[in-house]
Motif scaffolding. Structure first.
Motif, PDB file in Angstrom:
ATOM      1  N   THR A   1       0.534  -1.252  -0.159  1.00  0.00           N
ATOM      2  CA  THR A   1      -0.028  -0.110   0.036  1.00  0.00           C
ATOM      3  C   THR A   1       0.834   1.532   0.398  1.00  0.00           C
ATOM      4  O   THR A   1       1.760   0.802   0.397  1.00  0.00           O
ATOM      5  N   GLU A   2       0.272   2.211  -0.472  1.00  0.00           N
ATOM      6  CA  GLU A   2       1.013   3.790   0.223  1.00  0.00           C
ATOM      7  C   GLU A   2       1.540   3.758   1.088  1.00  0.00           C
ATOM      8  O   GLU A   2       2.312   4.177   1.249  1.00  0.00           O
ATOM      9  N   ALA A   3       1.106   3.714   2.869  1.00  0.00           N
ATOM     10  CA  ALA A   3       1.066   3.454   3.333  1.00  0.00           C
ATOM     11  C   ALA A   3       2.472   2.568   4.169  1.00  0.00           C
ATOM     12  O   ALA A   3       3.675   2.538   4.725  1.00  0.00           O
ATOM     13  N   ASP A   4       2.541   1.632   3.247  1.00  0.00           N
ATOM     14  CA  ASP A   4       3.837   0.896   3.603  1.00  0.00           C
ATOM     15  C   ASP A   4       5.260   1.486   2.422  1.00  0.00           C
ATOM     16  O   ASP A   4       6.366   1.362   2.921  1.00  0.00           O
ATOM     17  N   PHE A   5       4.686   1.995   1.913  1.00  0.00           N
ATOM     18  CA  PHE A   5       5.554   2.561   0.785  1.00  0.00           C
ATOM     19  C   PHE A   5       6.192   3.610   1.733  1.00  0.00           C
ATOM     20  O   PHE A   5       7.518   4.163   1.974  1.00  0.00           O
ATOM     21  N   THR A   6       5.277   4.968   2.549  1.00  0.00           N
ATOM     22  CA  THR A   6       6.167   5.484   3.054  1.00  0.00           C
ATOM     23  C   THR A   6       6.508   5.476   4.319  1.00  0.00           C
ATOM     24  O   THR A   6       7.561   5.726   5.027  1.00  0.00           O
TER      25      THR A   6
ATOM     26  N   TYR B   1      12.483  -8.702   6.075  1.00  0.00           N
ATOM     27  CA  TYR B   1      13.224  -8.909   7.205  1.00  0.00           C
ATOM     28  C   TYR B   1      12.632  -8.391   7.990  1.00  0.00           C
ATOM     29  O   TYR B   1      11.504  -8.372   9.477  1.00  0.00           O
ATOM     30  N   CYS B   2      11.577  -6.426   7.952  1.00  0.00           N
ATOM     31  CA  CYS B   2       9.862  -6.044   8.672  1.00  0.00           C
ATOM     32  C   CYS B   2       9.177  -7.595   8.878  1.00  0.00           C
ATOM     33  O   CYS B   2       8.671  -7.360   9.418  1.00  0.00           O
TER      34      CYS B   2
ATOM     35  N   GLN C   1       5.266  -1.600   7.485  1.00  0.00           N
ATOM     36  CA  GLN C   1       4.463  -0.580   8.876  1.00  0.00           C
ATOM     37  C   GLN C   1       5.437  -0.480  10.551  1.00  0.00           C
ATOM     38  O   GLN C   1       4.934   0.016  11.955  1.00  0.00           O
ATOM     39  N   GLY C   2       4.845  -2.613  11.119  1.00  0.00           N
ATOM     40  CA  GLY C   2       4.929  -2.408  12.293  1.00  0.00           C
ATOM     41  C   GLY C   2       6.050  -1.761  12.335  1.00  0.00           C
ATOM     42  O   GLY C   2       6.631  -1.518  13.587  1.00  0.00           O
ATOM     43  N   ALA C   3       7.293  -1.955  11.600  1.00  0.00           N
ATOM     44  CA  ALA C   3       8.953  -1.933  11.596  1.00  0.00           C
ATOM     45  C   ALA C   3       8.835  -0.135  12.027  1.00  0.00           C
ATOM     46  O   ALA C   3       9.349   0.746  12.512  1.00  0.00           O
ATOM     47  N   TYR C   4       7.712   0.679  10.836  1.00  0.00           N
ATOM     48  CA  TYR C   4       7.749   2.179  10.541  1.00  0.00           C
ATOM     49  C   TYR C   4       7.586   2.204  12.355  1.00  0.00           C
ATOM     50  O   TYR C   4       7.971   3.177  13.591  1.00  0.00           O
TER      51      TYR C   4
END
Length: 350
Positions: free
Chosen positions: A268-273, A329-330, A338-341
């Motif tokens: 998703t776009e959130a994954d890219f962010t 890895y994430c 997103q969890g890593a973020y």
């Protein structure tokens, strides 16, 4: 004065063979107890001694943020580390099953050139107390800085009317510092090898809030009783905006590929962010970023960099291979990028 003995008190000469055996057994047991106590004392004194300092992998953007946990925990097998000093600059090389000096240089992707002097010799066995010293005549360490572009992130918020935008944070470029081993002939550079690079200043993304709230008709009713409710809603909206990952516009070839690859593979776009934020802070999007303190390498600062070989033999130079390893890895450690973020936001490392 003569010494007198009682008649029933045995002398050494009067002891029987069986009595001698008993005495010998007692002496042997006492000896074992004493020896065991000494051995135990030795074990505990060793265990209570000051622990040997272990290298920790640091986030390349923050000297106090651990990245990928303890360096030893990040390695598979029996991990170790060796310091390598090249023309006065020291770097730590981590790996497993180091045998000799050459194996350390191979693990650290350190290439020797003709005329280089190496101490100790390439076939010398190494351990964690070894420091390998390399001297390259006619070359010196030089430092250079380059800019890291910032990204623009748009985040939706119901605290603004639909169709309106507001700049929440102005963007700022970051600074990537590189230390190169440079050999010159006059003003001409004959060779230049990057020894280390790190994010001296992380870029600050430009954040634009995008309104989503529908216009509400105004009424003449008394709103004094609703003031606390309005304040509460405003606070909730602000909190919602801060938690919104947002949509990031790609900058450069690597980010464009990462964006397209993620969306084409269920991302998703959130994954890219989330990807852009972590990589920008860890390596500044430098494929060859090398942390001199830990040996972490590449876009995701893998520790050691050779771990990325599981995703391709070209792990040292191919940004696509490095990013694929990063996402896997994430996913394995945090469930998703997103969890890593989220973890990075809270701890400044991942």
């Amino acid at each position: 004065m003569a010494t007198h003995h009682k008649a029933d008190q045995p002398t050494l000469r009067s002891l029987t063979k069986r009595q001698w055996i008993r005495i010998a057994s007692v002496v042997a047991v006492v000896g074992l107890v004493v020896a065991g106590g000494a051995a135990t004392r030795s074990i505990y004194s060793h265990a209570n001694a000051a622990p040997t300092a272990e290298p920790t992998a640091y986030s390349i953007s923050d000297a106090h943020a651990a990245s990928r946990g303890n360096a030893r925990d990040a390695l598979e097998g029996e991990p170790t580390y060796v310091n390598v000093t090249i023309n006065g600059k020291t770097r730590t090389v981590l790996g497993t099953n180091f045998t000799d000096v050459k194996s350390v240089l191979d693990a650290g992707d350190i290439t020797l050139e003709s005329g280089d002097t190496v101490e100790p010799s390439l076939k010398t066995k190494v351990d964690e107390s070894t420091t390998i010293t390399i001297s390259r005549a006619g070359a010196k360490m030089e430092t250079e800085e380059s800019k890291i572009p910032f990204n623009t992130v748009k985040k939706e918020t119901s605290s603004l009317p639909k169709g309106t935008e507001k700049v929440e944070t102005e963007g700022q470029e970051g600074i990537l510092e590189k230390t190169n081993l440079v050999e010159r002939s006059g003003d001409k550079i004959i060779s230049s090898n990057t020894f280390a690079s790190w994010v001296k200043k992380a870029p600050v993304e430009k954040v634009i809030l995008v309104g989503t709230a529908e216009q509400q008709p105004q009424t003449t009713t008394d709103t004094s009783n609703n003031s606390s409710s309005s304040n509460s809603n405003a606070n909730n909206n602000a909190q919602s905006a801060s938690n919104n990952v947002g949509t990031t516009a790609p900058v450069g070839e690597m980010q464009q590929w990462a964006h397209d690859y993620l969306l084409a593979n269920g991302g998703t776009e959130a994954d890219f962010t989330a990807t852009v934020y972590i990589i920008s802070h860890e390596s500044g999007w430098s494929v060859s970023a090398t942390n001199p303190g830990s040996g972490a390498y590449g876009l995701p600062q893998a520790l050691p960099g050779s771990k990325m070989a599981s995703h391709g033999a070209d792990w040292a130079t191919n940004y696509q291979t490095q990013l694929k390893w990063f996402w896997d890895y994430c996913k394995s450690r945090y469930g998703s990028v997103q969890g890593a973020y989220s973890f990075w936001q809270a701890n400044h490392w991942y």
